[in-house]
Scaffold this motif. Structure first.
Motif, PDB file in Angstrom:
ATOM      1  N   THR A 167      30.527  21.302  26.312  1.00 31.64           N
ATOM      2  CA  THR A 167      31.079  21.677  25.007  1.00 31.64           C
ATOM      3  C   THR A 167      32.511  21.190  24.865  1.00 31.64           C
ATOM      4  O   THR A 167      32.910  20.667  23.822  1.00 31.64           O
ATOM      5  CB  THR A 167      31.028  23.208  24.826  1.00 31.64           C
ATOM      6  OG1 THR A 167      29.670  23.646  24.908  1.00 31.64           O
ATOM      7  CG2 THR A 167      31.599  23.617  23.471  1.00 31.64           C
ATOM      8  N   SER A 170      32.490  17.207  24.651  1.00 29.27           N
ATOM      9  CA  SER A 170      31.787  16.561  23.538  1.00 29.27           C
ATOM     10  C   SER A 170      32.735  16.277  22.372  1.00 29.27           C
ATOM     11  O   SER A 170      33.768  16.943  22.227  1.00 29.27           O
ATOM     12  CB  SER A 170      30.639  17.454  23.050  1.00 29.27           C
ATOM     13  OG  SER A 170      29.679  17.634  24.067  1.00 29.27           O
ATOM     14  N   ARG A 172      34.576  16.475  18.961  1.00 31.11           N
ATOM     15  CA  ARG A 172      34.856  17.665  18.169  1.00 31.11           C
ATOM     16  C   ARG A 172      34.549  17.436  16.696  1.00 31.11           C
ATOM     17  O   ARG A 172      34.661  16.317  16.200  1.00 31.11           O
ATOM     18  CB  ARG A 172      36.316  18.071  18.330  1.00 31.11           C
ATOM     19  CG  ARG A 172      36.591  18.664  19.685  1.00 31.11           C
ATOM     20  CD  ARG A 172      37.980  18.333  20.205  1.00 31.11           C
ATOM     21  NE  ARG A 172      37.946  18.315  21.672  1.00 31.11           N
ATOM     22  CZ  ARG A 172      38.672  17.521  22.414  1.00 31.11           C
ATOM     23  NH1 ARG A 172      39.479  16.663  21.850  1.00 31.11           N
ATOM     24  NH2 ARG A 172      38.576  17.558  23.721  1.00 31.11           N
ATOM     25  N   LYS A 173      34.212  18.523  16.023  1.00 30.55           N
ATOM     26  CA  LYS A 173      33.900  18.458  14.602  1.00 30.55           C
ATOM     27  C   LYS A 173      34.908  19.294  13.817  1.00 30.55           C
ATOM     28  O   LYS A 173      35.442  20.276  14.334  1.00 30.55           O
ATOM     29  CB  LYS A 173      32.482  18.991  14.353  1.00 30.55           C
ATOM     30  CG  LYS A 173      31.390  18.230  15.106  1.00 30.55           C
ATOM     31  CD  LYS A 173      30.041  18.881  14.879  1.00 30.55           C
ATOM     32  CE  LYS A 173      28.943  18.165  15.666  1.00 30.55           C
ATOM     33  NZ  LYS A 173      27.631  18.833  15.498  1.00 30.55           N
ATOM     34  N   ASP A 176      35.520  23.349  13.985  1.00 29.92           N
ATOM     35  CA  ASP A 176      35.099  23.818  15.296  1.00 29.92           C
ATOM     36  C   ASP A 176      36.256  24.539  15.973  1.00 29.92           C
ATOM     37  O   ASP A 176      37.277  23.939  16.288  1.00 29.92           O
ATOM     38  CB  ASP A 176      34.644  22.630  16.137  1.00 29.92           C
ATOM     39  CG  ASP A 176      34.077  23.055  17.484  1.00 29.92           C
ATOM     40  OD1 ASP A 176      34.045  24.263  17.760  1.00 29.92           O
ATOM     41  OD2 ASP A 176      33.669  22.165  18.253  1.00 29.92           O
ATOM     42  N   LEU A 178      35.908  26.103  18.921  1.00 27.83           N
ATOM     43  CA  LEU A 178      35.467  26.219  20.306  1.00 27.83           C
ATOM     44  C   LEU A 178      34.502  27.389  20.499  1.00 27.83           C
ATOM     45  O   LEU A 178      33.366  27.184  20.923  1.00 27.83           O
ATOM     46  CB  LEU A 178      36.656  26.346  21.261  1.00 27.83           C
ATOM     47  CG  LEU A 178      36.322  26.424  22.752  1.00 27.83           C
ATOM     48  CD1 LEU A 178      35.557  25.195  23.205  1.00 27.83           C
ATOM     49  CD2 LEU A 178      37.570  26.587  23.601  1.00 27.83           C
ATOM     50  N   SER A 330      39.024  18.264  28.819  1.00 25.16           N
ATOM     51  CA  SER A 330      39.723  19.256  27.987  1.00 25.16           C
ATOM     52  C   SER A 330      40.849  18.645  27.161  1.00 25.16           C
ATOM     53  O   SER A 330      41.540  19.350  26.433  1.00 25.16           O
ATOM     54  CB  SER A 330      40.295  20.373  28.868  1.00 25.16           C
ATOM     55  OG  SER A 330      41.248  19.852  29.779  1.00 25.16           O
ATOM     56  N   TRP A 333      42.179  19.488  23.109  1.00 25.63           N
ATOM     57  CA  TRP A 333      41.678  20.738  22.526  1.00 25.63           C
ATOM     58  C   TRP A 333      42.799  21.582  21.916  1.00 25.63           C
ATOM     59  O   TRP A 333      42.597  22.225  20.879  1.00 25.63           O
ATOM     60  CB  TRP A 333      40.926  21.552  23.578  1.00 25.63           C
ATOM     61  CG  TRP A 333      39.449  21.324  23.518  1.00 25.63           C
ATOM     62  CD1 TRP A 333      38.684  20.641  24.412  1.00 25.63           C
ATOM     63  CD2 TRP A 333      38.561  21.748  22.469  1.00 25.63           C
ATOM     64  NE1 TRP A 333      37.373  20.617  23.990  1.00 25.63           N
ATOM     65  CE2 TRP A 333      37.266  21.291  22.807  1.00 25.63           C
ATOM     66  CE3 TRP A 333      38.722  22.462  21.283  1.00 25.63           C
ATOM     67  CZ2 TRP A 333      36.151  21.525  22.011  1.00 25.63           C
ATOM     68  CZ3 TRP A 333      37.615  22.691  20.481  1.00 25.63           C
ATOM     69  CH2 TRP A 333      36.347  22.240  20.845  1.00 25.63           C
ATOM     70  N   HIS A 336      43.667  20.180  18.536  1.00 26.53           N
ATOM     71  CA  HIS A 336      42.533  20.362  17.616  1.00 26.53           C
ATOM     72  C   HIS A 336      42.452  21.815  17.134  1.00 26.53           C
ATOM     73  O   HIS A 336      42.312  22.068  15.932  1.00 26.53           O
ATOM     74  CB  HIS A 336      41.228  19.971  18.313  1.00 26.53           C
ATOM     75  CG  HIS A 336      39.993  20.307  17.520  1.00 26.53           C
ATOM     76  ND1 HIS A 336      39.532  19.517  16.490  1.00 26.53           N
ATOM     77  CD2 HIS A 336      39.149  21.373  17.587  1.00 26.53           C
ATOM     78  CE1 HIS A 336      38.446  20.067  15.969  1.00 26.53           C
ATOM     79  NE2 HIS A 336      38.196  21.193  16.615  1.00 26.53           N
ATOM     80  N   GLN A 340      43.018  23.391  13.255  1.00 32.49           N
ATOM     81  CA  GLN A 340      42.022  24.191  12.538  1.00 32.49           C
ATOM     82  C   GLN A 340      42.587  25.555  12.144  1.00 32.49           C
ATOM     83  O   GLN A 340      42.365  26.034  11.031  1.00 32.49           O
ATOM     84  CB  GLN A 340      40.770  24.381  13.410  1.00 32.49           C
ATOM     85  CG  GLN A 340      40.136  23.097  13.904  1.00 32.49           C
ATOM     86  CD  GLN A 340      39.735  22.173  12.782  1.00 32.49           C
ATOM     87  OE1 GLN A 340      39.014  22.557  11.865  1.00 32.49           O
ATOM     88  NE2 GLN A 340      40.207  20.936  12.820  1.00 32.49           N
TER      89      GLN A 340
END
Length: 368
Positions: A167, A170, A172-173, A176, A178, A330, A333, A336, A340
């Motif tokens: 996860t 992969s 990221r969208k 998301d 997490l 990682s 993240w 990101h 968000q």
């Protein structure tokens, strides 16, 4: 035959034709020891028989062999800092994979994402392979879950750990968070919590099994986390967490909600304590991400509802995720997640997260 010289071995084998049969190398079945000699005497080349067997063998999947080789020589060393656990990933994990298809699928998927990261010119090709193996592994493991037992519990647990790393690794969208997707609690977290609830029944088997070192190291890290939290002094990080605690106490009037938020901050403070007391090279991913498993289901539901206070607390989590971005899986993240969260907060609550933004060096896009 080329030099018109009789072969002593063939002559010896021909004399043994009448003796009891031996074992065929190709089939494992009993046959006459001198059968090759007889065929040779009839003008048939025994090597042709070997060739026929070879032609009937299934083709090697070189792609999967490449992924397994990469995992055992490279990927396995990037998953943990602890030397014992590196060896566990290199030796024990593939051995479980040979016994359980879904574990091997997870291993191959993780290796494919690693190669996608290190070979950007083939990125889409490896990501596609990773998704195929991951989907197949999830399908198989889901069918196993209702029948988990003492024999397969280690394989199921290991697959849940692999799923979590997948996860993180992969692509990221947008939207998301997490642990939260656009449709609610993330699938991997639901799986992980479900597996943990099940394997509690097999605690002794897991502790004494092939994954025993993983649990022993994890237990020591958890004790270290609690010890650091108890010893925490007036550090800058704790000062800012204290300020966050104060503003939430002043703005939330519902006592039940306030209790949930305060409990989440307590868990976050523990993770901060160990993250800033350990050298980055010695920091384990579990020291950081344990926060996701220690917070309550009620906090996760508030995060799913995108409440301003839950998002602000989660923004502080981005600071400690930044400290383990030396791992390929990682990287990125913290930025990101902050992006968000910032988009979901109103102007007042964006002021609450100024310190986390500055601490990780993230700036909103112009006009945001």
């Amino acid at each position: 035959m080329r030099h018109s010289v009789e072969c002593d071995i063939l002559l010896t084998s021909a004399n043994a034709v009448a003796s009891p049969g031996g074992i065929s190398i190709e089939t494992g079945q009993s046959r006459s020891v001198g059968s090759d000699a007889v065929q040779a005497s009839r003008g048939q080349d025994p090597s042709l028989q070997v060739g026929q067997h070879w032609q009937q063998a299934p083709a090697l999947d070189v792609s999967d062999l490449e992924l397994l080789h990469n995992f055992c020589t490279s990927t396995c060393y990037t998953l943990q800092s602890n030397p014992t656990l590196k060896t566990l990933w290199r030796i024990s994990a593939p051995q479980l994979g040979f016994a359980y298809d879904f574990v091997m699928r997870g291993i191959l998927s993780l290796s494919a994402l690693h190669l996608a990261h290190s070979r950007p010119d083939q990125r889409q090709e490896y990501i596609s392979k990773a998704m195929q193996h991951n989907h197949a592994g999830l399908m198989t493991m889901t069918a196993v879950l209702p029948n988990i037992n003492q024999k397969n519990c280690s394989a199921v647990y290991l697959f849940s750990v692999i799923t979590f790393i997948l996860t993180l690794a992969s692509p990221r969208k947008p939207g998301d968070l997490l642990i939260m997707g656009q449709s609610g609690i993330a699938e991997w977290l639901t799986l992980f919590r479900g597996v943990h609830a099940i394997v509690k029944s097999f605690h002794d088997e897991l502790q004494s099994g092939v994954l025993g070192p993983m649990f022993s190291v994890g237990s020591r890290r958890s004790q270290l986390r609690d010890a650091h939290a108890n010893e925490l002094g007036p550090a800058e990080e704790d000062h800012h967490l204290g300020q966050l605690q104060c503003v939430i106490q002043q703005s939330v009037t519902d006592l039940h909600l306030l209790t949930i938020y305060m409990a989440a901050i307590v868990e976050l403070r523990k993770s901060f304590a160990v993250a800033y007391s350990e050298e980055i090279a010695a920091l384990e991913s579990s020291d950081v991400f344990i926060f996701l498993f220690r917070v309550s289901e009620e906090y996760l539901n508030l995060l799913k509802d995108r409440t301003q206070e839950s998002l602000a607390i989660f923004a502080y989590f981005c600071i400690i995720t930044k400290r383990i971005e030396n791992h390929w899986w990682s990287q990125g993240w913290s930025d990101h997640l902050m992006s968000q969260i910032h988009d979901l907060l109103d102007e007042e609550h964006r002021l609450w997260i100024r310190w986390p933004m500055e601490e990780i060096g993230w700036l909103p896009s112009r006009g945001a």
